[in-house]
Scaffold this motif. Structure first.
Motif, PDB file in Angstrom:
ATOM      1  N   ALA A 207       4.663  -9.486   7.726  1.00 16.94           N
ATOM      2  CA  ALA A 207       3.313  -9.443   8.647  1.00 16.94           C
ATOM      3  C   ALA A 207       3.745  -8.132   8.739  1.00 16.94           C
ATOM      4  CB  ALA A 207       3.646 -10.519   9.646  1.00 16.94           C
ATOM      5  N   ALA A 208       4.767  -7.925   9.596  1.00 14.39           N
ATOM      6  CA  ALA A 208       4.528  -6.438   9.973  1.00 14.39           C
ATOM      7  C   ALA A 208       4.647  -5.372   8.914  1.00 14.39           C
ATOM      8  CB  ALA A 208       5.743  -6.194  10.980  1.00 14.39           C
ATOM      9  N   GLU A 209       5.325  -5.179   7.546  1.00 19.28           N
ATOM     10  CA  GLU A 209       5.320  -4.147   6.874  1.00 19.28           C
ATOM     11  C   GLU A 209       3.680  -4.555   5.917  1.00 19.28           C
ATOM     12  OE1 GLU A 209       7.959  -6.448   3.921  1.00 19.28           O
ATOM     13  OE2 GLU A 209       9.897  -5.349   4.991  1.00 19.28           O
ATOM     14  N   LYS A 210       2.932  -5.471   6.216  1.00 19.06           N
ATOM     15  CA  LYS A 210       1.696  -5.434   6.046  1.00 19.06           C
ATOM     16  C   LYS A 210       1.462  -4.560   6.990  1.00 19.06           C
ATOM     17  CE  LYS A 210       1.536 -10.130   3.273  1.00 19.06           C
ATOM     18  NZ  LYS A 210       0.669 -10.963   3.815  1.00 19.06           N
ATOM     19  N   LEU A 211       1.168  -4.878   8.160  1.00 16.85           N
ATOM     20  CA  LEU A 211       0.271  -3.807   8.744  1.00 16.85           C
ATOM     21  C   LEU A 211       0.565  -3.124   8.860  1.00 16.85           C
ATOM     22  CD1 LEU A 211      -1.724  -4.521  11.019  1.00 16.85           C
ATOM     23  CD2 LEU A 211      -0.122  -4.896  12.928  1.00 16.85           C
ATOM     24  N   LEU A 212       2.083  -2.365   8.747  1.00 16.76           N
ATOM     25  CA  LEU A 212       2.297  -0.664   9.007  1.00 16.76           C
ATOM     26  C   LEU A 212       1.949   0.165   7.761  1.00 16.76           C
ATOM     27  CD1 LEU A 212       5.769  -1.226  10.105  1.00 16.76           C
ATOM     28  CD2 LEU A 212       4.173   0.258  10.433  1.00 16.76           C
ATOM     29  N   ALA A 213       1.867  -1.204   6.428  1.00 19.86           N
ATOM     30  CA  ALA A 213       1.561  -0.707   5.286  1.00 19.86           C
ATOM     31  C   ALA A 213      -0.005  -0.506   5.117  1.00 19.86           C
ATOM     32  CB  ALA A 213       2.067  -2.109   3.912  1.00 19.86           C
ATOM     33  N   GLN A 214      -1.075  -1.020   6.173  1.00 23.95           N
ATOM     34  CA  GLN A 214      -1.871  -0.417   6.059  1.00 23.95           C
ATOM     35  C   GLN A 214      -3.124  -0.138   7.157  1.00 23.95           C
ATOM     36  OE1 GLN A 214      -3.799  -4.736   7.762  1.00 23.95           O
ATOM     37  NE2 GLN A 214      -3.652  -5.777   5.171  1.00 23.95           N
ATOM     38  N   ARG A 215      -1.705   1.047   7.695  1.00 27.41           N
ATOM     39  CA  ARG A 215      -1.930   1.253   8.651  1.00 27.41           C
ATOM     40  C   ARG A 215      -1.647   2.550   8.792  1.00 27.41           C
ATOM     41  NH1 ARG A 215      -2.413  -1.965  14.472  1.00 27.41           N
ATOM     42  NH2 ARG A 215      -3.830  -2.788  14.533  1.00 27.41           N
ATOM     43  N   LEU A 216      -0.203   2.830   8.063  1.00 21.61           N
ATOM     44  CA  LEU A 216       1.149   3.967   7.935  1.00 21.61           C
ATOM     45  C   LEU A 216       0.345   5.101   6.963  1.00 21.61           C
ATOM     46  CD1 LEU A 216       2.826   4.257   9.638  1.00 21.61           C
ATOM     47  CD2 LEU A 216       4.623   3.625   7.996  1.00 21.61           C
ATOM     48  N   THR A 217       0.191   6.052   7.216  1.00 23.08           N
ATOM     49  CA  THR A 217       0.052   6.941   6.301  1.00 23.08           C
ATOM     50  C   THR A 217       0.726   7.517   5.563  1.00 23.08           C
ATOM     51  OG1 THR A 217      -0.112   8.647   6.997  1.00 23.08           O
ATOM     52  CG2 THR A 217      -2.328   7.708   7.356  1.00 23.08           C
ATOM     53  N   PRO A 218       1.770   7.762   4.273  1.00 21.83           N
ATOM     54  CA  PRO A 218       2.495   8.429   3.590  1.00 21.83           C
ATOM     55  C   PRO A 218       3.555   9.181   4.766  1.00 21.83           C
ATOM     56  CG  PRO A 218       1.027   8.353   2.267  1.00 21.83           C
ATOM     57  CD  PRO A 218      -0.140   8.143   2.984  1.00 21.83           C
ATOM     58  N   GLU A 219       2.947   9.890   5.705  1.00 28.13           N
ATOM     59  CA  GLU A 219       3.529  11.033   5.978  1.00 28.13           C
ATOM     60  C   GLU A 219       3.859  10.278   7.379  1.00 28.13           C
ATOM     61  OE1 GLU A 219      -0.208  11.986   6.431  1.00 28.13           O
ATOM     62  OE2 GLU A 219       0.283  12.739   4.441  1.00 28.13           O
ATOM     63  N   GLU A 220       3.469   9.351   7.804  1.00 28.95           N
ATOM     64  CA  GLU A 220       4.017   9.143   9.343  1.00 28.95           C
ATOM     65  C   GLU A 220       4.322   7.709   8.543  1.00 28.95           C
ATOM     66  OE1 GLU A 220       0.449   6.307  10.970  1.00 28.95           O
ATOM     67  OE2 GLU A 220      -0.337   8.244  11.405  1.00 28.95           O
ATOM     68  N   HIS A 221       4.994   7.201   7.300  1.00 33.10           N
ATOM     69  CA  HIS A 221       6.151   6.334   6.809  1.00 33.10           C
ATOM     70  C   HIS A 221       7.241   7.620   6.248  1.00 33.10           C
ATOM     71  CE1 HIS A 221       8.122   4.367   3.503  1.00 33.10           C
ATOM     72  NE2 HIS A 221       7.940   2.807   4.225  1.00 33.10           N
ATOM     73  N   GLU A 222       7.089   8.421   6.149  1.00 37.35           N
ATOM     74  CA  GLU A 222       8.246   9.109   6.027  1.00 37.35           C
ATOM     75  C   GLU A 222       8.505   9.472   7.855  1.00 37.35           C
ATOM     76  OE1 GLU A 222      10.480  12.254   3.395  1.00 37.35           O
ATOM     77  OE2 GLU A 222       8.451  10.885   3.179  1.00 37.35           O
ATOM     78  N   LYS A 223       7.764  10.094   8.558  1.00 38.34           N
ATOM     79  CA  LYS A 223       8.299  10.639   9.611  1.00 38.34           C
ATOM     80  C   LYS A 223       9.236   9.153  10.258  1.00 38.34           C
ATOM     81  CE  LYS A 223       5.078  13.776  11.415  1.00 38.34           C
ATOM     82  NZ  LYS A 223       3.897  13.208  12.789  1.00 38.34           N
ATOM     83  N   LEU A 224       8.894   7.922   9.575  1.00 40.82           N
ATOM     84  CA  LEU A 224       9.241   6.878  10.748  1.00 40.82           C
ATOM     85  C   LEU A 224      11.054   7.317  10.039  1.00 40.82           C
ATOM     86  CD1 LEU A 224       8.232   4.842  12.811  1.00 40.82           C
ATOM     87  CD2 LEU A 224       7.555   3.126  10.457  1.00 40.82           C
ATOM     88  N   ILE A 225      11.066   6.944   8.486  1.00 40.26           N
ATOM     89  CA  ILE A 225      11.977   6.834   8.337  1.00 40.26           C
ATOM     90  C   ILE A 225      12.709   8.225   8.108  1.00 40.26           C
ATOM     91  CG2 ILE A 225      13.421   7.083   5.479  1.00 40.26           C
ATOM     92  CD1 ILE A 225      10.667   5.968   4.377  1.00 40.26           C
ATOM     93  N   ASN A 226      12.471   9.207   8.770  1.00 42.40           N
ATOM     94  CA  ASN A 226      13.582  10.384   9.304  1.00 42.40           C
ATOM     95  C   ASN A 226      13.758   9.685  10.848  1.00 42.40           C
ATOM     96  OD1 ASN A 226      13.476  12.163   6.673  1.00 42.40           O
ATOM     97  ND2 ASN A 226      11.801  12.759   7.402  1.00 42.40           N
ATOM     98  N   LYS A 227      13.113   9.126  11.683  1.00 43.07           N
ATOM     99  CA  LYS A 227      13.509   8.616  12.683  1.00 43.07           C
ATOM    100  C   LYS A 227      14.331   8.107  12.596  1.00 43.07           C
ATOM    101  CE  LYS A 227      10.428   8.356  16.310  1.00 43.07           C
ATOM    102  NZ  LYS A 227       9.376   7.987  17.421  1.00 43.07           N
ATOM    103  N   SER A 228      14.111   7.261  12.376  1.00 44.27           N
ATOM    104  CA  SER A 228      15.507   5.374  12.178  1.00 44.27           C
ATOM    105  C   SER A 228      16.391   7.110  11.221  1.00 44.27           C
ATOM    106  CB  SER A 228      15.132   4.703  11.006  1.00 44.27           C
ATOM    107  OG  SER A 228      13.733   4.305  11.344  1.00 44.27           O
ATOM    108  N   LEU A 229      16.535   7.727  10.121  1.00 48.90           N
ATOM    109  CA  LEU A 229      17.992   8.126   9.917  1.00 48.90           C
ATOM    110  C   LEU A 229      18.700   8.773  11.127  1.00 48.90           C
ATOM    111  CD1 LEU A 229      16.640   8.873   6.397  1.00 48.90           C
ATOM    112  CD2 LEU A 229      18.141   6.855   7.136  1.00 48.90           C
ATOM    113  N   THR A 230      17.607   9.254  12.162  1.00 43.73           N
ATOM    114  CA  THR A 230      18.455   9.878  12.707  1.00 43.73           C
ATOM    115  C   THR A 230      19.575   9.372  13.653  1.00 43.73           C
ATOM    116  OG1 THR A 230      16.013  10.726  12.742  1.00 43.73           O
ATOM    117  CG2 THR A 230      18.069  12.364  13.791  1.00 43.73           C
TER     118      THR A 230
END
Length: 185
Positions: free
Chosen positions: A157-180
């Motif tokens: 459900a979170a993936e669906k919700l994030l997929a609906q609300r998250l833009t590709p740039e926000e998605h990129e930022k979130l991945i970088n933040k998690s990796l850091t």
């Protein structure tokens, strides 16, 4: 010849004379009766003289034998009476003995019954405890399965919700933040 043998011969002769006279005796019934009586008396005297000791010994021995037999029968009777009393006492005691045996078997039965009940209660407690453990284990498994299933559904459900609300740039930022965060920790 001995004097005894002479007397016997004399008596036999006298008996023969008396028997002859008695058979051809007088015509008077009293004289005839007297000769016959004398003849019998002589015969009896001869028998007593010849065999009197033996007859006396026979009857004495017979009397003693009968007395001995009576005494042994009295002893046997006394012994039989003692045995009868013992048997009667045993018969009288049979009822008490039977009651004692029944009481003993009843006590043993009650003890066995109590032992069986205690064992059954112990076994029942063990079965209940085992059933509780098994039930608790099943509940824990079910809860874990429900948690796993809910977490998967939440992630989906979170993936669906994030997929609906998250833009590709926000998605990129979130991945970088998690990796850091992963690299820094």
């Amino acid at each position: 010849m001995s004097s005894r043998a002479k007397i016997v011969i004399l008596l036999i002769g006298a008996i023969c004379v008396l028997a002859f006279v008695a058979g051809h005796g007088s015509h008077s019934p009293y004289v005839d009766f007297a000769f016959r009586t004398g003849n019998i008396a002589l015969f009896i005297a001869l028998v007593v003289f010849m065999w009197g000791g033996k007859i006396k010994a026979f009857f004495k021995g017979r009397t003693e034998g009968i007395a001995t037999e009576l005494a042994s029968l009295e002893e046997a009777k006394a012994q039989a009476m003692k045995d009868l009393k013992k048997v009667e006492e045993r018969i009288a005691n049979l009822d008490k003995e039977r009651q004692n045996i029944l009481a003993e078997y009843k006590a043993q039965g009650e003890a066995l019954k109590s032992e069986i009940i205690v064992k059954a209660e112990k076994t029942a407690k063990q079965v209940v405890a085992q059933a509780k453990l098994t039930a608790q284990s099943e509940v824990d498994k079910a809860i874990e399965q429900i948690r796993v299933q809910i977490s998967e559904e939440v992630v989906t459900a979170a993936e669906k919700l994030l997929a609906q609300r998250l833009t590709p740039e926000e998605h990129e930022k979130l991945i970088n933040k998690s990796l850091t965060k992963v690299v820094l920790h």
